[in-house]
Design a protein around this motif. Structure first.
Motif, short mmCIF file in Angstrom:
data_model
loop_
_atom_site.label_atom_id
_atom_site.label_comp_id
_atom_site.label_asym_id
_atom_site.label_seq_id
_atom_site.Cartn_x
_atom_site.Cartn_y
_atom_site.Cartn_z
N VAL A 70 -51.74 -55.80 45.74
CA VAL A 70 -52.89 -55.58 44.86
C VAL A 70 -54.15 -55.82 45.67
N ARG A 71 -54.97 -54.79 45.78
CA ARG A 71 -56.26 -54.89 46.47
C ARG A 71 -57.35 -54.53 45.49
N TRP A 72 -58.52 -55.16 45.63
CA TRP A 72 -59.62 -54.81 44.75
C TRP A 72 -60.88 -54.56 45.55
N GLN A 73 -61.78 -53.78 44.91
CA GLN A 73 -63.10 -53.45 45.44
C GLN A 73 -64.09 -53.53 44.29
N ARG A 74 -65.37 -53.60 44.62
CA ARG A 74 -66.45 -53.64 43.63
C ARG A 74 -66.33 -54.84 42.70
N GLY A 75 -65.86 -55.95 43.27
CA GLY A 75 -65.73 -57.19 42.51
C GLY A 75 -67.05 -57.93 42.41
N PRO A 76 -67.00 -59.16 41.90
CA PRO A 76 -68.21 -59.98 41.77
C PRO A 76 -68.89 -60.18 43.13
N ASN A 77 -70.18 -60.46 43.10
CA ASN A 77 -70.96 -60.61 44.34
C ASN A 77 -70.39 -61.64 45.30
N ASP A 78 -69.80 -62.73 44.77
CA ASP A 78 -69.28 -63.76 45.66
C ASP A 78 -67.98 -63.37 46.33
N LYS A 79 -67.30 -62.33 45.81
CA LYS A 79 -66.06 -61.86 46.41
C LYS A 79 -65.86 -60.38 46.02
N PRO A 80 -66.61 -59.48 46.67
CA PRO A 80 -66.60 -58.08 46.25
C PRO A 80 -65.32 -57.31 46.54
N SER A 81 -64.49 -57.82 47.46
CA SER A 81 -63.23 -57.14 47.75
C SER A 81 -62.23 -58.16 48.27
N GLY A 82 -60.96 -57.79 48.16
CA GLY A 82 -59.93 -58.70 48.64
C GLY A 82 -58.55 -58.26 48.23
N THR A 83 -57.60 -59.14 48.50
CA THR A 83 -56.20 -58.90 48.17
C THR A 83 -55.73 -60.02 47.25
N LEU A 84 -55.01 -59.63 46.22
CA LEU A 84 -54.48 -60.58 45.25
C LEU A 84 -52.99 -60.73 45.49
N VAL A 85 -52.51 -61.97 45.54
CA VAL A 85 -51.08 -62.21 45.71
C VAL A 85 -50.53 -62.90 44.48
N GLU A 86 -49.21 -62.87 44.34
CA GLU A 86 -48.56 -63.46 43.18
C GLU A 86 -49.00 -64.92 43.00
N GLY A 87 -49.35 -65.25 41.76
CA GLY A 87 -49.81 -66.60 41.45
C GLY A 87 -51.33 -66.74 41.48
N GLN A 88 -52.04 -65.76 42.00
CA GLN A 88 -53.50 -65.81 42.05
C GLN A 88 -54.12 -65.02 40.91
N SER A 89 -55.41 -65.27 40.70
CA SER A 89 -56.18 -64.49 39.73
C SER A 89 -57.53 -64.18 40.34
N VAL A 90 -58.24 -63.25 39.72
CA VAL A 90 -59.56 -62.84 40.21
C VAL A 90 -60.47 -62.60 39.02
N LYS A 91 -61.75 -62.96 39.16
CA LYS A 91 -62.73 -62.68 38.13
C LYS A 91 -63.01 -61.19 38.13
N VAL A 92 -63.17 -60.61 36.94
CA VAL A 92 -63.40 -59.18 36.84
C VAL A 92 -64.84 -58.88 36.44
N LYS A 93 -65.28 -57.70 36.77
CA LYS A 93 -66.60 -57.24 36.36
C LYS A 93 -66.52 -55.74 36.08
#
Length: 106
Positions: A70-93
Protein backbone atom coordinates in the motif's frame (compact mmCIF):
# COMPACT_ATOMS: atom_id res chain seq x y z
CA UNK A 1 -12.55 0.64 14.16
CA UNK A 2 -14.56 2.44 11.48
CA UNK A 3 -15.97 0.17 8.81
CA UNK A 4 -15.23 2.18 5.70
CA UNK A 5 -17.19 -0.22 3.52
CA UNK A 6 -20.24 0.29 5.71
CA UNK A 7 -19.83 4.05 5.49
CA UNK A 8 -19.68 3.76 1.70
CA UNK A 9 -22.81 1.57 1.59
CA UNK A 10 -24.75 3.99 3.82
CA UNK A 11 -23.70 6.87 1.61
CA UNK A 12 -24.96 5.06 -1.48
CA UNK A 13 -28.37 4.64 0.13
CA UNK A 14 -28.51 8.08 1.79
CA UNK A 15 -28.57 6.59 5.29
CA UNK A 16 -26.51 7.78 8.19
CA UNK A 17 -26.22 11.34 6.91
CA UNK A 18 -27.21 14.11 9.32
CA UNK A 19 -29.74 16.58 7.95
CA UNK A 20 -27.60 19.53 8.99
CA UNK A 21 -24.07 20.08 10.20
CA UNK A 22 -24.76 19.99 13.94
CA UNK A 23 -26.87 16.80 13.93
CA UNK A 24 -25.75 13.34 14.97
CA UNK A 25 -22.10 12.77 14.09
CA UNK A 26 -21.68 16.08 12.25
CA UNK A 27 -18.00 16.11 13.28
CA UNK A 28 -17.37 13.19 10.89
CA UNK A 29 -16.54 14.96 7.65
CA UNK A 30 -16.80 12.92 4.47
CA UNK A 31 -13.74 13.02 2.27
CA UNK A 32 -13.11 11.52 -1.13
CA UNK A 33 -9.98 9.44 -1.49
CA UNK A 34 -8.87 7.39 -4.48
CA UNK A 35 -7.94 3.73 -4.10
CA UNK A 36 -6.46 2.21 -7.26
CA UNK A 37 -7.89 5.22 -9.15
CA UNK A 38 -11.46 4.57 -7.89
CA UNK A 39 -13.09 7.28 -5.78
CA UNK A 40 -14.12 6.18 -2.27
CA UNK A 41 -16.05 8.20 0.32
CA UNK A 42 -14.82 7.77 3.90
CA UNK A 43 -15.64 9.50 7.18
CA UNK A 44 -12.71 8.19 9.21
CA UNK A 45 -9.85 10.63 9.83
CA UNK A 46 -7.44 7.71 9.76
CA UNK A 47 -7.35 4.45 7.79
CA UNK A 48 -5.54 1.26 8.66
CA UNK A 49 -3.62 -0.93 6.27
CA UNK A 50 -6.44 -3.52 6.41
CA UNK A 51 -9.12 -0.91 5.66
CA UNK A 52 -7.27 0.37 2.59
CA UNK A 53 -6.74 -3.20 1.33
CA UNK A 54 -10.48 -3.91 1.83
CA UNK A 55 -11.35 -0.83 -0.24
CA UNK A 56 -8.98 -1.95 -3.00
CA UNK A 57 -10.13 -5.58 -3.02
CA UNK A 58 -13.70 -5.67 -1.64
CA UNK A 59 -14.21 -9.34 -2.55
CA UNK A 60 -11.42 -10.27 -0.13
CA UNK A 61 -10.57 -13.35 -2.18
CA UNK A 62 -6.88 -13.33 -1.31
CA UNK A 63 -5.15 -16.60 -0.67
CA UNK A 64 -2.76 -17.42 2.16
CA UNK A 65 0.20 -16.53 -0.06
CA UNK A 66 -1.04 -13.05 -0.97
CA UNK A 67 0.97 -10.04 0.19
CA UNK A 68 -0.20 -6.45 -0.26
CA UNK A 69 1.75 -3.28 -0.86
CA UNK A 70 0.00 0.00 0.00
CA UNK A 71 1.51 3.30 -1.13
CA UNK A 72 -0.05 6.73 -0.82
CA UNK A 73 0.40 10.17 -2.35
CA UNK A 74 -1.17 13.60 -1.75
CA UNK A 75 -1.36 12.94 1.97
CA UNK A 76 -1.25 15.46 4.82
CA UNK A 77 1.50 18.10 4.73
CA UNK A 78 3.53 16.38 7.46
CA UNK A 79 3.63 13.12 5.47
CA UNK A 80 2.52 13.66 1.85
CA UNK A 81 3.59 10.22 0.61
CA UNK A 82 4.73 6.90 1.93
CA UNK A 83 4.18 3.18 2.30
CA UNK A 84 1.73 1.60 4.71
CA UNK A 85 2.47 -1.81 6.21
CA UNK A 86 0.25 -4.22 8.11
CA UNK A 87 -0.56 -2.89 11.56
CA UNK A 88 -0.04 0.77 10.60
CA UNK A 89 -2.52 3.54 9.88
CA UNK A 90 -2.35 6.88 8.12
CA UNK A 91 -4.28 10.14 8.45
CA UNK A 92 -6.40 10.85 5.39
CA UNK A 93 -7.24 14.05 3.60
CA UNK A 94 -9.42 15.07 0.67
CA UNK A 95 -8.05 13.82 -2.66
CA UNK A 96 -5.48 11.46 -1.14
CA UNK A 97 -4.45 8.63 -3.47
CA UNK A 98 -3.69 5.03 -2.53
CA UNK A 99 -2.13 2.40 -4.80
CA UNK A 100 -2.64 -1.14 -3.54
CA UNK A 101 -1.04 -4.12 -5.25
CA UNK A 102 -1.43 -7.80 -4.47
CA UNK A 103 1.51 -10.15 -4.95
CA UNK A 104 1.67 -13.94 -4.69
CA UNK A 105 4.47 -14.82 -2.24
CA UNK A 106 5.01 -18.31 -3.68
Amino acid sequence: MTDVRGARDEEAHGAGRPEHEGAGHGHEKEVTIFVNARPQMVTSRELTFDQVVALAFPSGSAGPNTAYTVRWQRGPNDKPSGTLVEGQSVKVKEGMRFDVTATDKS
